[in-house]
Design a protein around this motif. Structure first.
Motif, PDB file in Angstrom:
ATOM      1  N   ALA A  54       0.839  -1.206   0.000  1.00  0.00           N
ATOM      2  CA  ALA A  54       0.000   0.000   0.000  1.00  0.00           C
ATOM      3  C   ALA A  54       0.869   1.248   0.000  1.00  0.00           C
ATOM      4  O   ALA A  54       0.545   2.245  -0.651  1.00  0.00           O
ATOM      5  CB  ALA A  54      -0.931  -0.004   1.212  1.00  0.00           C
ATOM      6  N   ARG A  55       1.976   1.194   0.704  1.00  0.00           N
ATOM      7  CA  ARG A  55       2.894   2.337   0.728  1.00  0.00           C
ATOM      8  C   ARG A  55       3.451   2.608  -0.665  1.00  0.00           C
ATOM      9  O   ARG A  55       3.579   3.753  -1.080  1.00  0.00           O
ATOM     10  CB  ARG A  55       4.026   2.085   1.719  1.00  0.00           C
ATOM     11  CG  ARG A  55       4.931   3.294   1.898  1.00  0.00           C
ATOM     12  CD  ARG A  55       6.000   3.041   2.886  1.00  0.00           C
ATOM     13  NE  ARG A  55       7.016   2.161   2.318  1.00  0.00           N
ATOM     14  CZ  ARG A  55       8.197   1.948   2.870  1.00  0.00           C
ATOM     15  NH1 ARG A  55       8.510   2.506   4.022  1.00  0.00           N
ATOM     16  NH2 ARG A  55       9.054   1.155   2.301  1.00  0.00           N
ATOM     17  N   ARG A  56       3.751   1.548  -1.401  1.00  0.00           N
ATOM     18  CA  ARG A  56       4.264   1.720  -2.772  1.00  0.00           C
ATOM     19  C   ARG A  56       3.186   2.253  -3.716  1.00  0.00           C
ATOM     20  O   ARG A  56       3.472   3.041  -4.608  1.00  0.00           O
ATOM     21  CB  ARG A  56       4.791   0.392  -3.321  1.00  0.00           C
ATOM     22  CG  ARG A  56       6.153   0.006  -2.824  1.00  0.00           C
ATOM     23  CD  ARG A  56       6.720  -1.182  -3.590  1.00  0.00           C
ATOM     24  NE  ARG A  56       5.900  -2.375  -3.502  1.00  0.00           N
ATOM     25  CZ  ARG A  56       5.906  -3.239  -2.485  1.00  0.00           C
ATOM     26  NH1 ARG A  56       6.703  -3.033  -1.467  1.00  0.00           N
ATOM     27  NH2 ARG A  56       5.129  -4.298  -2.491  1.00  0.00           N
ATOM     28  N   LEU A  57       1.942   1.831  -3.517  1.00  0.00           N
ATOM     29  CA  LEU A  57       0.861   2.165  -4.445  1.00  0.00           C
ATOM     30  C   LEU A  57       0.189   3.506  -4.172  1.00  0.00           C
ATOM     31  O   LEU A  57      -0.383   4.103  -5.070  1.00  0.00           O
ATOM     32  CB  LEU A  57      -0.210   1.066  -4.415  1.00  0.00           C
ATOM     33  CG  LEU A  57       0.225  -0.304  -4.913  1.00  0.00           C
ATOM     34  CD1 LEU A  57      -0.897  -1.320  -4.720  1.00  0.00           C
ATOM     35  CD2 LEU A  57       0.645  -0.240  -6.379  1.00  0.00           C
ATOM     36  N   HIS A  58       0.233   3.959  -2.925  1.00  0.00           N
ATOM     37  CA  HIS A  58      -0.501   5.178  -2.542  1.00  0.00           C
ATOM     38  C   HIS A  58       0.464   6.239  -2.022  1.00  0.00           C
ATOM     39  O   HIS A  58       0.887   6.176  -0.865  1.00  0.00           O
ATOM     40  CB  HIS A  58      -1.540   4.866  -1.460  1.00  0.00           C
ATOM     41  CG  HIS A  58      -2.531   3.821  -1.852  1.00  0.00           C
ATOM     42  ND1 HIS A  58      -3.582   4.069  -2.695  1.00  0.00           N
ATOM     43  CD2 HIS A  58      -2.622   2.499  -1.523  1.00  0.00           C
ATOM     44  CE1 HIS A  58      -4.285   2.969  -2.868  1.00  0.00           C
ATOM     45  NE2 HIS A  58      -3.712   1.991  -2.173  1.00  0.00           N
ATOM     46  N   PRO A  59       0.799   7.235  -2.832  1.00  0.00           N
ATOM     47  CA  PRO A  59       1.739   8.274  -2.389  1.00  0.00           C
ATOM     48  C   PRO A  59       1.286   8.997  -1.124  1.00  0.00           C
ATOM     49  O   PRO A  59       2.103   9.317  -0.264  1.00  0.00           O
ATOM     50  CB  PRO A  59       1.801   9.241  -3.575  1.00  0.00           C
ATOM     51  CG  PRO A  59       1.323   8.461  -4.744  1.00  0.00           C
ATOM     52  CD  PRO A  59       0.376   7.424  -4.216  1.00  0.00           C
ATOM     53  N   GLU A  60       0.003   9.223  -0.974  1.00  0.00           N
ATOM     54  CA  GLU A  60      -0.499   9.917   0.219  1.00  0.00           C
ATOM     55  C   GLU A  60      -0.295   9.051   1.466  1.00  0.00           C
ATOM     56  O   GLU A  60       0.055   9.557   2.531  1.00  0.00           O
ATOM     57  CB  GLU A  60      -1.979  10.279   0.046  1.00  0.00           C
ATOM     58  CG  GLU A  60      -2.499  11.236   1.078  1.00  0.00           C
ATOM     59  CD  GLU A  60      -1.766  12.573   1.090  1.00  0.00           C
ATOM     60  OE1 GLU A  60      -1.540  13.093   2.207  1.00  0.00           O
ATOM     61  OE2 GLU A  60      -1.415  13.086   0.024  1.00  0.00           O
ATOM     62  N   PHE A  61      -0.518   7.752   1.323  1.00  0.00           N
ATOM     63  CA  PHE A  61      -0.283   6.823   2.431  1.00  0.00           C
ATOM     64  C   PHE A  61       1.202   6.782   2.776  1.00  0.00           C
ATOM     65  O   PHE A  61       1.579   6.737   3.945  1.00  0.00           O
ATOM     66  CB  PHE A  61      -0.795   5.425   2.058  1.00  0.00           C
ATOM     67  CG  PHE A  61      -0.631   4.397   3.144  1.00  0.00           C
ATOM     68  CD1 PHE A  61      -1.319   4.509   4.345  1.00  0.00           C
ATOM     69  CD2 PHE A  61       0.199   3.310   2.958  1.00  0.00           C
ATOM     70  CE1 PHE A  61      -1.174   3.555   5.342  1.00  0.00           C
ATOM     71  CE2 PHE A  61       0.357   2.352   3.948  1.00  0.00           C
ATOM     72  CZ  PHE A  61      -0.336   2.473   5.142  1.00  0.00           C
TER      73      PHE A  61
END
Length: 169
Positions: A54-61
């Protein structure tokens, strides 16, 4: 033998799948408290690999993850300072009261592990704040230009004041 098959059946049952929106706030809150990805993932009910994905896929996350680590680093630093000032009371054999101990090796290791990433995030955050300031100044300048142009179009006394501001005399 039958007991093993029952155990397998119980462990093989699919866990209820949590959505990103459900687990991510819990994960980030725990990450800020513990600075520990595995512990945060357990608390959120997901595997740590899912959190990393999720960290790789979502810049805001990813930004929120870095912020949580920065908060965790700050919390750890405050906790370490408290321990350095007052120590920890640990049980002592043969004594009625505990002995004050000042063992901070683990805290120092954690601080050194997170120091660089927290410093990097602070630098990025500072740079974003500078960009916001420049944008705010540019917006104010644009508003002044618009007032100046409106004054020129009107031919009013505001024109004289506006030209003094711009330096057109």
């Amino acid at each position: 033998m039958a007991d093993r098959s029952k155990t397998r059946a119980r462990t093989a049952a699919p866990a209820k799948k949590r959505t990103f929106k459900q687990w991510s706030p819990v994960f980030l809150a725990e990450l800020a408290i513990t600075s520990n990805v595995s512990a945060a993932a357990r608390k959120a009910g997901v595997h740590s690999a899912q959190a990393y994905e999720a960290r790789r896929l979502h810049p805001e996350f990813n930004r929120a993850w870095q912020q949580a680590l920065c908060e965790g680093y700050d919390y750890l630093e405050m906790e370490l300072l408290s321990r350095l000032r007052s120590g920890e009371v640990k049980p002592a054999t043969g004594a009625k009261r505990g002995v004050r101990a000042f063992d901070n090796a683990t805290a120092f290791r954690l601080l050194s592990a997170h120091r660089e990433s927290a410093a990097r995030f602070r630098a990025v955050r500072h740079n974003q704040d500078a960009e916001a300031i420049v944008q705010s100044i540019n917006a104010k300048l644009d508003a002044m230009r618009q007032r100046h142009l409106a004054a020129l179009a009107d031919g009013t006394a505001a024109h004289a004041a506006a030209t003094v501001i711009d330096g057109d005399q």
